[in-house]
Motif scaffolding. Sequence first.
Motif, short mmCIF file in Angstrom:
data_model
loop_
_atom_site.label_atom_id
_atom_site.label_comp_id
_atom_site.label_asym_id
_atom_site.label_seq_id
_atom_site.Cartn_x
_atom_site.Cartn_y
_atom_site.Cartn_z
N GLY A 26 -18.30 -22.80 -3.27
CA GLY A 26 -18.40 -23.15 -1.86
C GLY A 26 -17.48 -22.31 -0.99
N ARG A 27 -16.37 -21.86 -1.54
CA ARG A 27 -15.45 -20.98 -0.82
C ARG A 27 -15.73 -19.51 -1.06
N ILE A 28 -15.97 -19.13 -2.34
CA ILE A 28 -16.08 -17.72 -2.71
C ILE A 28 -17.25 -17.02 -2.03
N PHE A 29 -18.41 -17.67 -1.99
CA PHE A 29 -19.59 -17.00 -1.44
C PHE A 29 -19.44 -16.74 0.07
N PRO A 30 -19.09 -17.73 0.90
CA PRO A 30 -18.92 -17.42 2.32
C PRO A 30 -17.82 -16.39 2.58
N ALA A 82 -12.98 -26.26 11.34
CA ALA A 82 -11.66 -25.75 10.98
C ALA A 82 -11.83 -24.35 10.44
N THR A 83 -10.77 -23.58 10.51
CA THR A 83 -10.78 -22.23 9.94
C THR A 83 -9.99 -22.23 8.64
N LEU A 84 -10.65 -21.80 7.59
CA LEU A 84 -9.98 -21.67 6.30
C LEU A 84 -9.20 -20.36 6.34
N GLN A 85 -7.93 -20.46 6.67
CA GLN A 85 -7.15 -19.28 7.02
C GLN A 85 -7.12 -18.23 5.91
N GLN A 86 -6.90 -18.67 4.67
CA GLN A 86 -6.77 -17.70 3.59
C GLN A 86 -8.07 -16.98 3.29
N ALA A 87 -9.20 -17.59 3.71
CA ALA A 87 -10.50 -16.97 3.46
C ALA A 87 -11.12 -16.40 4.72
N HIS A 88 -10.55 -16.71 5.88
CA HIS A 88 -10.98 -16.14 7.15
C HIS A 88 -12.42 -16.49 7.52
N PHE A 89 -12.82 -17.73 7.28
CA PHE A 89 -14.12 -18.16 7.79
C PHE A 89 -14.03 -19.62 8.23
#
Length: 267
Positions: A26-30, A82-89
């Motif tokens: 869910g995190r890696i693909f976006p 929200a912005t997932l800061q470490q992933a920038h999306f």
Amino acid sequence: MDVKKVLFISQEIAPYVPERRLSQIGRIFPQGIKEQGIEDRTFMPKYGMIAERSNQLHEMIRLSGMNVIIDDTDHPLIIKVATLQQAHFQVYFIYNEDYFASSRIDELEMNCSTHDNDERSIFFVRAVIESIRKMRWVPDIIQCTGWISALAPVYIRTLYGDDPSFRDAKIVTALFNESIPAPLDARMAEKMHQDGIPKNALKPINGKALTYEELMAYSLRYADAVIECEEGVNDVVLEAASALPKLPFIGEDDVNKVTQFYASLFD
């Protein structure tokens, strides 16, 4: 065709929920497609365990305020972002206190309140679809991740089949070694028909308390392709997906292969 926009309808995204293979994807693909310059919209439920202040969630007023009617009952929709800061999306969170306001902080609602999982799934899927329509955003690819998103292909191909936001998109289902805590309510098809899903589309599930295998097999009738994201995917589900284009299990999480697979669906 170059894929320019991807909609992720995700059950879980780490680190908002405990990390496991499904929430990792869910995190890696976006994150991966963002790094390739592809635009995304990523949605997940706003579960009770997700702390709003520490995760810096804030309400999207322009998207909130709609009502989703399920079984003749209005359910207000609130959307937070929200912005997932470490992933920038950015992640858009679908919230309703009837379905995503568990008082337990250590378990997702669909695991501790199984009796309304059918409505929880309907609400989440409908809310995402209506939000995308309100955004006037047109994805090339729609990826469904986790069983709570399994009704999305059904709704998109039937109720929203002619909608400009969805009619040209390809639907990709991500497959995992997962399950549903309990069979879904046998009245789910009836509730979907009240929503406008045609009766002929509901014949395979009418009156059935669907298991995970049955839900996914039904959903895959409306998908265009699958990605095997985890080892140990249920054999019944793999058989149901056997006629669809498939990207086999990629343990190294090579998102370049994922985007190439997306593009191949338009050849």
